[in-house]
Each structure stands twice: as C-alpha cells, then as structure tokens.
Scaffold this active site. Structure first.
Site, PDB file in Angstrom:
ATOM      1  N   CYS A  72      -9.605 -35.111  18.725  1.00  0.00           N
ATOM      2  CA  CYS A  72      -9.651 -36.019  19.900  1.00  0.00           C
ATOM      3  C   CYS A  72     -11.051 -35.921  19.379  1.00  0.00           C
ATOM      4  O   CYS A  72     -12.045 -36.206  20.139  1.00  0.00           O
ATOM      5  CB  CYS A  72      -9.610 -35.289  21.236  1.00  0.00           C
ATOM      6  SG  CYS A  72      -7.918 -35.454  21.253  1.00  0.00           S
ATOM      7  N   GLU A  73     -11.294 -37.320  18.217  1.00  0.00           N
ATOM      8  CA  GLU A  73     -12.299 -38.043  17.788  1.00  0.00           C
ATOM      9  C   GLU A  73     -11.760 -38.802  17.099  1.00  0.00           C
ATOM     10  O   GLU A  73     -10.594 -39.454  16.791  1.00  0.00           O
ATOM     11  CB  GLU A  73     -13.450 -37.057  17.005  1.00  0.00           C
ATOM     12  CG  GLU A  73     -13.446 -35.645  17.514  1.00  0.00           C
ATOM     13  CD  GLU A  73     -15.037 -36.146  17.910  1.00  0.00           C
ATOM     14  OE1 GLU A  73     -15.973 -37.206  17.581  1.00  0.00           O
ATOM     15  OE2 GLU A  73     -15.688 -35.233  18.309  1.00  0.00           O
TER      16      GLU A  73
ATOM     17  N   GLY B  30     -22.317 -33.877 -10.954  1.00  0.00           N
ATOM     18  CA  GLY B  30     -22.439 -35.452 -11.168  1.00  0.00           C
ATOM     19  C   GLY B  30     -20.564 -36.405 -11.845  1.00  0.00           C
ATOM     20  O   GLY B  30     -20.900 -37.978 -11.170  1.00  0.00           O
TER      21      GLY B  30
ATOM     22  N   TYR C   9     -13.510 -29.882  -1.963  1.00  0.00           N
ATOM     23  CA  TYR C   9     -13.942 -30.513  -0.389  1.00  0.00           C
ATOM     24  C   TYR C   9     -13.294 -30.998   0.765  1.00  0.00           C
ATOM     25  O   TYR C   9     -13.444 -31.639   1.669  1.00  0.00           O
ATOM     26  CB  TYR C   9     -15.568 -32.257  -0.669  1.00  0.00           C
ATOM     27  CG  TYR C   9     -15.914 -31.647  -1.843  1.00  0.00           C
ATOM     28  CD1 TYR C   9     -16.913 -30.477  -1.412  1.00  0.00           C
ATOM     29  CD2 TYR C   9     -16.251 -32.230  -2.788  1.00  0.00           C
ATOM     30  CE1 TYR C   9     -18.332 -29.812  -2.968  1.00  0.00           C
ATOM     31  CE2 TYR C   9     -17.476 -31.895  -3.966  1.00  0.00           C
ATOM     32  CZ  TYR C   9     -18.045 -30.699  -3.320  1.00  0.00           C
ATOM     33  OH  TYR C   9     -18.604 -30.366  -4.918  1.00  0.00           O
TER      34      TYR C   9
ATOM     35  N   ARG D 298     -13.894 -35.884   4.585  1.00  0.00           N
ATOM     36  CA  ARG D 298     -13.955 -36.822   3.342  1.00  0.00           C
ATOM     37  C   ARG D 298     -14.085 -38.281   3.673  1.00  0.00           C
ATOM     38  O   ARG D 298     -14.898 -38.776   4.004  1.00  0.00           O
ATOM     39  CB  ARG D 298     -13.588 -36.590   2.329  1.00  0.00           C
ATOM     40  CG  ARG D 298     -14.035 -35.343   1.269  1.00  0.00           C
ATOM     41  CD  ARG D 298     -13.573 -34.983  -0.207  1.00  0.00           C
ATOM     42  NE  ARG D 298     -14.654 -36.175  -0.721  1.00  0.00           N
ATOM     43  CZ  ARG D 298     -15.114 -37.261  -1.509  1.00  0.00           C
ATOM     44  NH1 ARG D 298     -13.202 -37.675  -1.222  1.00  0.00           N
ATOM     45  NH2 ARG D 298     -15.371 -37.562  -2.033  1.00  0.00           N
TER      46      ARG D 298
ATOM     47  N   GLU E  88     -22.182 -28.072 -14.285  1.00  0.00           N
ATOM     48  CA  GLU E  88     -21.708 -27.632 -12.692  1.00  0.00           C
ATOM     49  C   GLU E  88     -20.663 -28.319 -12.106  1.00  0.00           C
ATOM     50  O   GLU E  88     -20.687 -28.814 -10.970  1.00  0.00           O
ATOM     51  CB  GLU E  88     -22.794 -27.069 -11.474  1.00  0.00           C
ATOM     52  CG  GLU E  88     -24.164 -25.818 -12.831  1.00  0.00           C
ATOM     53  CD  GLU E  88     -25.247 -26.312 -11.398  1.00  0.00           C
ATOM     54  OE1 GLU E  88     -25.538 -27.280 -10.337  1.00  0.00           O
ATOM     55  OE2 GLU E  88     -26.356 -25.401 -11.867  1.00  0.00           O
ATOM     56  N   PRO E  89     -19.614 -29.041 -13.491  1.00  0.00           N
ATOM     57  CA  PRO E  89     -19.261 -29.505 -12.507  1.00  0.00           C
ATOM     58  C   PRO E  89     -17.986 -29.125 -11.369  1.00  0.00           C
ATOM     59  O   PRO E  89     -17.581 -27.753 -11.070  1.00  0.00           O
ATOM     60  CB  PRO E  89     -17.676 -29.665 -13.494  1.00  0.00           C
ATOM     61  CG  PRO E  89     -17.647 -28.570 -14.468  1.00  0.00           C
ATOM     62  CD  PRO E  89     -19.311 -28.258 -13.823  1.00  0.00           C
ATOM     63  N   GLY E  90     -17.946 -30.168 -10.172  1.00  0.00           N
ATOM     64  CA  GLY E  90     -16.219 -29.130  -8.783  1.00  0.00           C
ATOM     65  C   GLY E  90     -15.520 -30.180  -9.202  1.00  0.00           C
ATOM     66  O   GLY E  90     -14.834 -29.918  -9.647  1.00  0.00           O
TER      67      GLY E  90
HETATM   68  C1  LIG Z   1     -22.755 -29.602  -5.275  1.00  0.00           C
HETATM   69  C2  LIG Z   1     -23.228 -28.999  -6.159  1.00  0.00           C
HETATM   70  C3  LIG Z   1     -21.983 -29.191  -7.984  1.00  0.00           C
HETATM   71  C4  LIG Z   1     -21.051 -29.857  -8.117  1.00  0.00           C
HETATM   72  O1  LIG Z   1     -20.511 -31.410  -7.594  1.00  0.00           O
HETATM   73  P1  LIG Z   1     -19.653 -32.032  -7.921  1.00  0.00           P
HETATM   74  O2  LIG Z   1     -19.460 -33.893  -7.626  1.00  0.00           O
HETATM   75  O3  LIG Z   1     -18.574 -32.180  -6.984  1.00  0.00           O
HETATM   76  O4  LIG Z   1     -18.934 -32.049  -9.006  1.00  0.00           O
HETATM   77  C5  LIG Z   1     -22.724 -29.353  -9.294  1.00  0.00           C
HETATM   78  N1  LIG Z   1     -24.466 -28.066  -8.392  1.00  0.00           N
HETATM   79  C6  LIG Z   1     -24.400 -28.322  -7.207  1.00  0.00           C
HETATM   80  C7  LIG Z   1     -26.084 -27.364  -7.273  1.00  0.00           C
HETATM   81  C8  LIG Z   1     -24.238 -28.685  -6.297  1.00  0.00           C
HETATM   82  O5  LIG Z   1     -24.996 -28.008  -4.766  1.00  0.00           O
END
Ligand SMILES: *Cc1c(COP(=O)(O)O)cnc(C)c1O
Length: 410
Positions: free
Chosen positions: A337-338, A227, A365, A307, A268-270
């Site tokens: 083609c969209e 988040g 993403y 996105r 869990e940062p992405g």
């Molecule tokens: C997608 C996801 C994340 C990562 O979210 P970000 O917004 O990319 O930081 C972390 N934990 C879980 C379970 C997710 O599904």
C-alpha cells in the site's frame, strides 16, 4: 535463466517446477552463473596477484557464501554481523575484510577481536585506533578520491559531500596520525560507487592510490572496491573487465618492479558476481484495466525487491508461464500500500491471472534489502547447483513475524 525448447530454466531446472515446489514469491539463484562470473574476474586479472572479496551485502545467504568460498573468494563485510555470518559460513578471519562506514568504535574493537582485516574510513577512528592498537593491528585506509562513479548520485560514494572515506586532500593529516602511533598501513582502499562504466575511471583511481602508496612503505594491497557494472537492460553497457584486468595488471607489474614490498590488487565485487545469477519468481494475482493502463498485480512488492522504487532500477521481466504469448503492454505492480511499481508500460507475452513472472537480475540487493513492510513474510530462497534445486531459506510465516514481539517489563 534461459529459454530452452520453449521452457524457461534456471541452472537446467524448469522455473515453473521450482515455483510449484517452493511456492511464490521465491528468489532463485544459479550457482553456475556465480562461478562463471568469478572465473571471468580471475581470468581477467591473472596478470598480477589479485584477491576478490565477495561483498556479501549484495546477497548474504550462507549457502551462497559457502559457494563463494569454494570458488576461492574472500569476503567483504560492512557490519560485524555480516562478518559473524561469514565466519559461520567457513571463512577464516584472514579471508574477511571489514569495511564499515560510520560505525561505533566498539564495532571496530569486536572486528579486531575476531581477527579481521580492518578498513578505517574516518580521521577520528584512525586516531583512536592508533591510540588503542598502535603497531599491533594492521589497517587499511579508505580514501575518498572525489571521483564520481556513474551518473547515479544515490549509488555514487565518491563525490565531495559523500560520507564515505577520508578525503584525499587529508593525506598529510593521515600521515601524521600514522607516524604518531606507528600504525601499520597494509592497504589503501577506494570504492567510488556501484556503477563504473568506464575503465578509465578505475585506472584514474588506481593511479591516485599508487601515488599515495609511496607514503606507506608497509603497504601490501590496493583495494579498488567494486563498481563493476552489469547490464540490467539489453542495451546497457557492462564494465569491460577483460580490458580493465589487462591494463591494471600491466600498471601494477610496472609499479611493483620498483618497489621493495610488492602490492596485491584487491576488489570487492558484489553485484557482478550475483546479480545475473538471481531471479525473483512471482505469481500474477490480478489483471486490472484502468483508463490509463493495464496493471498486472503480483504477489510481491517493494518489500521484496526495492530497487525499482529506490533507485529507479530497471529489471527485465519474463512471463515464465507463457513464453510464446501474444505481446501486450502492462504496468507491473506489487501489493504494497504505497506506489509500488516494478515496471511501467512493459511489453510482455499476454499475462493471465495465475501466470508466473520472473524479475531478472534480482540476485544482488534483492533479498538482502527485503523487509516485512505490510506484515508480508519475506520470500523463500532456492539455490540451484549441479542441476539440483536446494531450498536455502524457508518462506517466513506470520508466526515468524510474531515470534519477536513481546510484552515484558524492561
Ligand atoms: C556495496 C559495496 C561493494 C559492492 O558493490 P557492488 O556494486 O555490489 O559490486 C563493495 N565494497 C564496498 C565497500 C561496498 O560498500
């Protein structure tokens, strides 16, 4: 990507050199920015034992995973295949958290077989898990706190109708299942969505988990998911991780002071780790003036960066070839083609056919959501580390697309 003496550079390497050598479209990632973001998180939470599990669904290239591991991060996976790739990249099973949603029990069994940390997010699976493994395999339970994160319904997972997690109102039911099977609950998990602006939302979520923690004496960690918001537009606000880190650490320290088994914080940062580190370089194939606008058409589309069309996301765009050009307004579109619009009415330094444009904040993403729609090969990926660009995925070809197509008796 930085503008240095009139030249855009990625990790010190001129972006145009990379585009020339690798061709376009190409995703380019800067290892140093990932490292900076990881260090920022670690520093912000240095007040209490904290583990960061990189959510590899954001960007799953093995070279990136190896880099994350070298930075001391674990891995958050949402499918058994992500976990398998994580193991290939050198993560130990203990370093991998398996946090899927709505998957078959067979997939959980495979994850147990691999020795991963398991997060369960439904009552039926918890029950079956208890029945199958009892106290033998510890679990983490994903709770839905019904906290709305951010304003975007499509990326919020905490609302009442969400398919994620076990409702916080079902706590009694959870406790009964845990007691019946002697389950060892080692973690409580909460991930309310990808855009939390406000530290208060995190703190409220943490408070809810801490309240529940008393019901689970064997608890070792509280996982607050992700988040962490990153700015996509210049005026966007980002999560104040330093403030959050300080306040959460303080709260956890106080909590642990009166607890026999201390809890760790997990995240869990992405996006936070990889978004800013990545750009998508594309070439302009066509400038097309219509009655309404001037279109700049590029050699990419929603098949490579979905996105904007999927979430209405804003990505900054830079004219890498002409940083000092006269500003004009363009609608930047792809070749699919969209309806395939990257940006409406965007001011850019004058764009000419053949120019290289960069979509910013494309690390998260971007490639991981890319497809072969319209039979378009997916882009190459380049990783810039220590001033050296490394090709980490070659561009797909039509042969690659055809390779899986067979005609055989079933
Ligand atoms: C997608 C996801 C994340 C990562 O979210 P970000 O917004 O990319 O930081 C972390 N934990 C879980 C379970 C997710 O599904």
């Amino acid at each position: 990507m930085e503008l240095h003496q009139g030249t855009y550079r990625i990790g010190g390497v001129p972006a145009l050199d990379i585009a020339r050598r690798a061709g376009t479209p190409v995703y380019v990632y800067d290892a140093a920015i990932m490292e900076r973001q990881a260090q920022r998180l670690k520093k912000a939470f240095s007040g209490t034992p904290t583990r960061f599990m990189y959510a590899c669904k954001a960007l799953g290239n093995v070279a990136v995973l190896k880099h994350m591991r070298s930075l001391g991060l674990g891995l958050d996976t949402v499918s058994i295949q992500e976990a398998e790739i994580g193991l290939q990249a050198g993560f130990t099973p203990e370093e991998i958290l398996f946090t899927p949603n709505m998957v078959s029990f067979t997939e959980y069994q495979r994850a147990v077989g691999l020795g991963l940390h398991i997060t369960i997010d439904s009552i039926p699976v918890l029950e079956r898990f208890g029945h199958t493994y009892g106290a033998d395999v510890p679990v983490c339970i994903r709770i839905n706190p019904h906290i709305m994160a951010g304003g975007n319904e499509r990326i919020s997972t905490g609302h009442v109708d969400s398919k994620f997690g076990i409702s916080i109102h079902q706590l009694r039911h959870v406790e009964r299942i845990v007691a019946t099977h002697g389950l060892r609950v080692e973690g409580l998990h909460m991930h309310t969505g990808s855009d939390i602006l406000d530290t208060e939302v995190f703190l409220r979520a943490a408070e809810l988990l801490l309240e529940m923690a008393d019901h689970f004496p064997q608890l070792r960690f509280l996982d607050l998911g992700s988040g962490f918001k990153v700015p996509y537009k210049p005026e966007d606000i980002a999560t104040d991780v330093e403030d959050l880190g300080q306040r959460l650490a303080e709260r956890i320290r106080a909590f642990n002071a009166q607890r026999e088994v201390p809890v760790e914080l997990w995240f869990e940062p992405g996006k936070f780790l990889v978004s800013e580190a990545g750009v998508l370089l594309v070439s302009v194939d066509l400038i097309k003036q219509t009655t309404a606008t001037v279109f700049a058409g590029v050699d990419s589309g929603l098949n490579h960066l979905i996105r904007p069309m999927l979430y209405g996301a804003h990505h900054g765009i830079v004219n890498v070839s002409r940083p000092a050009g006269k500003p004009r307004i363009y609608t930047v579109v792809g070749y699919i083609c969209e309806t395939d619009t990257f940006a409406w009415d965007r001011q850019l330094p004058e764009v000419q056919e053949g120019d290289v444009l960069a979509f910013l904040n494309a690390g998260a993403y971007g490639f991981s959501m890319a497809s072969n729609y319209n039979a378009r090969p997916r882009p190459a990926e380049v990783f810039v580390k220590d001033g050296k660009p490394l090709l980490i995925r070659r561009r797909e070809t039509v042969e690659d697309l055809l390779a899986l197509q067979v005609e055989q008796a079933l």
